[in-house]
Design an enzyme around this catalytic site. Structure first.
Site, PDB file in Angstrom:
ATOM      1  N   PRO A  58       0.845  -1.071   0.058  1.00  0.00           N
ATOM      2  CA  PRO A  58       0.060  -0.100  -0.127  1.00  0.00           C
ATOM      3  C   PRO A  58       1.018   1.131  -0.130  1.00  0.00           C
ATOM      4  O   PRO A  58       1.340   1.774   1.060  1.00  0.00           O
ATOM      5  CB  PRO A  58      -0.676  -0.016   1.267  1.00  0.00           C
TER       6      PRO A  58
ATOM      7  N   ASP B 204       5.449   2.595   2.505  1.00  0.00           N
ATOM      8  CA  ASP B 204       4.565   1.535   2.818  1.00  0.00           C
ATOM      9  C   ASP B 204       3.895   1.977   4.222  1.00  0.00           C
ATOM     10  O   ASP B 204       4.389   1.922   5.132  1.00  0.00           O
ATOM     11  CB  ASP B 204       5.484   0.105   2.943  1.00  0.00           C
ATOM     12  N   HIS B 205       2.551   2.096   3.707  1.00  0.00           N
ATOM     13  CA  HIS B 205       1.769   2.461   4.969  1.00  0.00           C
ATOM     14  C   HIS B 205       1.501   1.549   5.924  1.00  0.00           C
ATOM     15  O   HIS B 205       1.086   1.447   7.043  1.00  0.00           O
ATOM     16  CB  HIS B 205       0.318   2.919   4.308  1.00  0.00           C
ATOM     17  N   ARG B 206       1.906   0.236   5.932  1.00  0.00           N
ATOM     18  CA  ARG B 206       1.640  -0.925   6.600  1.00  0.00           C
ATOM     19  C   ARG B 206       2.882  -0.737   7.710  1.00  0.00           C
ATOM     20  O   ARG B 206       2.742  -1.086   8.806  1.00  0.00           O
ATOM     21  CB  ARG B 206       1.995  -2.271   5.945  1.00  0.00           C
TER      22      ARG B 206
END
Ligand code: CAO
Length: 562
Positions: free
Chosen positions: A360, A534-536
């Site tokens: 993401p 990376d939004h994780r």
């Protein structure tokens, strides 16, 4: 050179079988034993081999023809020596009497067969064939099985055949699995017998009964399949002595044994392949086209679909549920030229695609004032003109990124399942454009190196990249990547994260811009920065801080010392 007729050899109990595939054409050079045509009955298909080597002069059969033993398949111009050594008649001997007993599967003669308790179903006499492999399982435990219903398909190198059940009942247990090798007498399945085995099976066929006699009373569809493949061998005995019943419609896709083998080697599920051959038969081209479509993502196999999450449209999950890739004949619209993708493009393309789909991505854009830094760089390069090493802006960016990675360790990390791996080393990669495609060499331990050394190593790695000489080690272990388009142009862009890293910095062309200093606009050299993250792993606030810190360092490199 002599012309000889190649005939259909002994095909066991079968009177007539249908020609379903022509495997050679006039003018072809064939080897002895090479398959010429495929024939089919309702339960088996097999290839008819050539008894001689030579050149095909004339094909005497066409699709849908009915052939039987002795029918001429084609005329061959055979080499003299070959003809002398193996006359056509001798090469395909007429059916010898069945070698021995018309054997009945062990369980059929056993007392339990007629009882309502468990009934064992064994592999019946499959003629001369030994060690055939199980290629399809057609039933599952719990199924109600009719007598004569096909349970499995087995295959030799030239024939495939279905093995029917000798009794009716509910399938309790299958004793074979895909890939097993079976032989006559092997236990196939256990049925909870609800009916007596079929009449013919219950009564063992007399010993030494010739095939012909058996055929007259109890022809079995699979018999011919095993009869022909071995040219030199005597004709085998027929398959099980079951009385013929109406053949249940087979769920098997129509394909010859060689196509099945081909599909199995590639792992292609034949049941999902649409046959374009005669009467919907699956051809080698169909298998190839299916493989290509799966590899390009145009279609997914049922197994892939089953593994994927439910499509979003159905409200069940987040599967992509994409339309197939459009298939366009571009030449309809104008002239085209096709070029194969380079090896690097194919590899990097697959990686980029995975990273784009699985990570993401979020993108932050910011500007760094590099007026003083650029002046310093130009000054240093002037002073060190003779050293041969040019300080590049990218080397400064690598050094500045190292400082930001140290300050924000979650950027120097990788996801491993539900754990974050925080790295205590700092290897920084840079994207390099080469004639063959994009490669990403790595400056190892960039935190332990000065900008001059980084510049020098970058120069060497970039040259190796252009010359196609990077080793895998040169491209492994990166913690963070910088993709610089500064020498080319552009304002901002959105680079794809180089998994398993969690962020990548994109840099575009710096230019002089008017910057308000509180009193007036000042001409400043502004470098556009694009951070993909990376939004994780990373939150928006952390990303904004990372970019801001990077900008501060680039604006005043003395901060690196702090
Ligand atoms: N702004 C303005 N000018 C810049 C600049 C920037 N950010 N960065 C470099 N330049 C200028 C340099 O000053 C130099 O100009 P001169 O020739 O006048 O001195 C010129 O661009 C070339 O710069 P360089 O020699 O320092 O090379 P580089 O470090 O910019 O690039 C490399 C090296 C290997 C990164 C580059 O050749 C390359 O392949 N870039 C493309 C990377 C790419 O394709 N990224 C996209 C990947 S998609 O994610």
């Amino acid at each position: 050179m002599a012309l000889i007729d190649i005939q259909v050899p002994d095909i066991g109990d079968f009177d007539e079988v249908t020609v379903i595939e022509l495997l050679v054409k006039t003018g072809d050079t064939v080897k002895a034993e090479q398959s010429l045509i495929t024939v089919e009955s309702d339960k088996a298909s097999m290839e008819i081999p050539s008894s001689h080597a030579g050149v095909v002069k004339e094909i005497k059969v066409k699709l849908d023809d009915k052939v039987k033993q002795g029918s001429v398949v084609l005329t061959l111009e055979a080499a003299g020596a070959d003809v002398a050594a193996t006359p056509a008649e001798a090469a395909m001997p007429a059916a010898a009497p069945a070698p021995a007993v018309q054997q009945v599967a062990a369980a059929e003669a056993s007392p339990v067969a007629a009882a309502s308790g468990p009934v064992e179903v064994h592999v019946p006499d499959i003629g001369d064939f030994k060690d055939v492999s199980v290629i399809e399982i057609l039933v599952k435990p719990g199924d109600s099985i009719k007598a004569e219903q096909s349970l499995i398909t087995v295959e030799s190198d030239k024939a495939s055949m279905e093995i029917p059940s000798s009794a009716a009942g509910v399938l309790k247990e299958l004793k074979v699995k895909l890939g097993d090798i079976v032989n006559i007498g092997d236990l196939l399945a256990i049925l909870e017998g609800t009916a007596a085995p079929v009449a013919a099976a219950a009564a063992p066929v007399a010993a030494a009964q010739p095939v012909a006699a058996a055929a007259a009373t109890a022809p079995v569809a699979v018999a011919f399949a095993v009869a022909v493949a071995s040219v030199a061998a005597p004709a085998p005995a027929a398959m099980p002595a079951h009385a013929p019943t109406v053949a249940p419609s087979s769920s098997l896709p129509h394909a010859s044994p060689s196509v099945r083998k081909f599909a199995r080697e590639l792992g292609v599920p034949l049941a999902e392949v649409k046959g374009t051959g005669y009467k919907g038969r699956i051809t080698p081209d169909d298998v190839q086209a299916f493989t290509k479509a799966v590899m390009t993502g145009a279609i997914r196999t049922e197994a892939q679909v089953a593994k994927a999450p439910a499509p979003a449209a159905s409200g069940g999950g987040v599967g992509l549920d994409l339309l197939p890739w459009p298939k366009v004949d571009f030449s309809k619209f104008g002239p085209v030229e096709r070029q194969p993708l380079s090896r690097i493009k194919k590899i990097s393309g697959a990686n980029l695609h995975r990273n784009w789909v699985m990570i993401p991505h979020v993108f932050n854009h910011d500007d760094a004032d590099i007026t003083e830094l650029e002046a310093f760089r130009v000054q240093m390069n002037k002073e060190n003109e003779k050293s041969g090493v040019k300080l590049t802006m990218l080397a400064f960016l690598i050094k500045a990124s190292v400082a930001a990675l140290k300050k924000f360790p979650q950027f120097n990390a990788s996801l491993d399942g539900d754990q974050l791996v925080l790295k205590q080393y700092c290897h920084v990669a840079f994207a390099a454009d080469t004639p063959n495609g994009l490669v990403v060499p790595v400056i190892r331990d960039a935190d332990k190196k000065g900008v001059l050394q980084i510049s020098q190593e970058m120069g060497e790695l970039a040259k190796k990249a252009r010359d196609g000489k990077l080793s895998p080690a040169d491209m492994q272990g990166a913690c963070f990547t910088i993709s610089s388009l500064g020498g080319i142009g552009g304002r901002y862009f959105t680079p794809i994260i180089n998994a398993p890293e969690v962020a990548i910095l994109g840099v575009c062309k710096s230019q002089i811009e008017p910057v308000w200093d509180g009193k007036a606009f000042q001409p400043r050299l502004i470098l556009p920065l694009s951070l993909s993250w990376d939004h994780r792993v990373i939150d928006g606030a952390a990303a904004a801080r990372f970019n801001a810190y990077l900008g501060q360092i680039l604006a005043d490199f003395r901060r690196v010392l702090l």
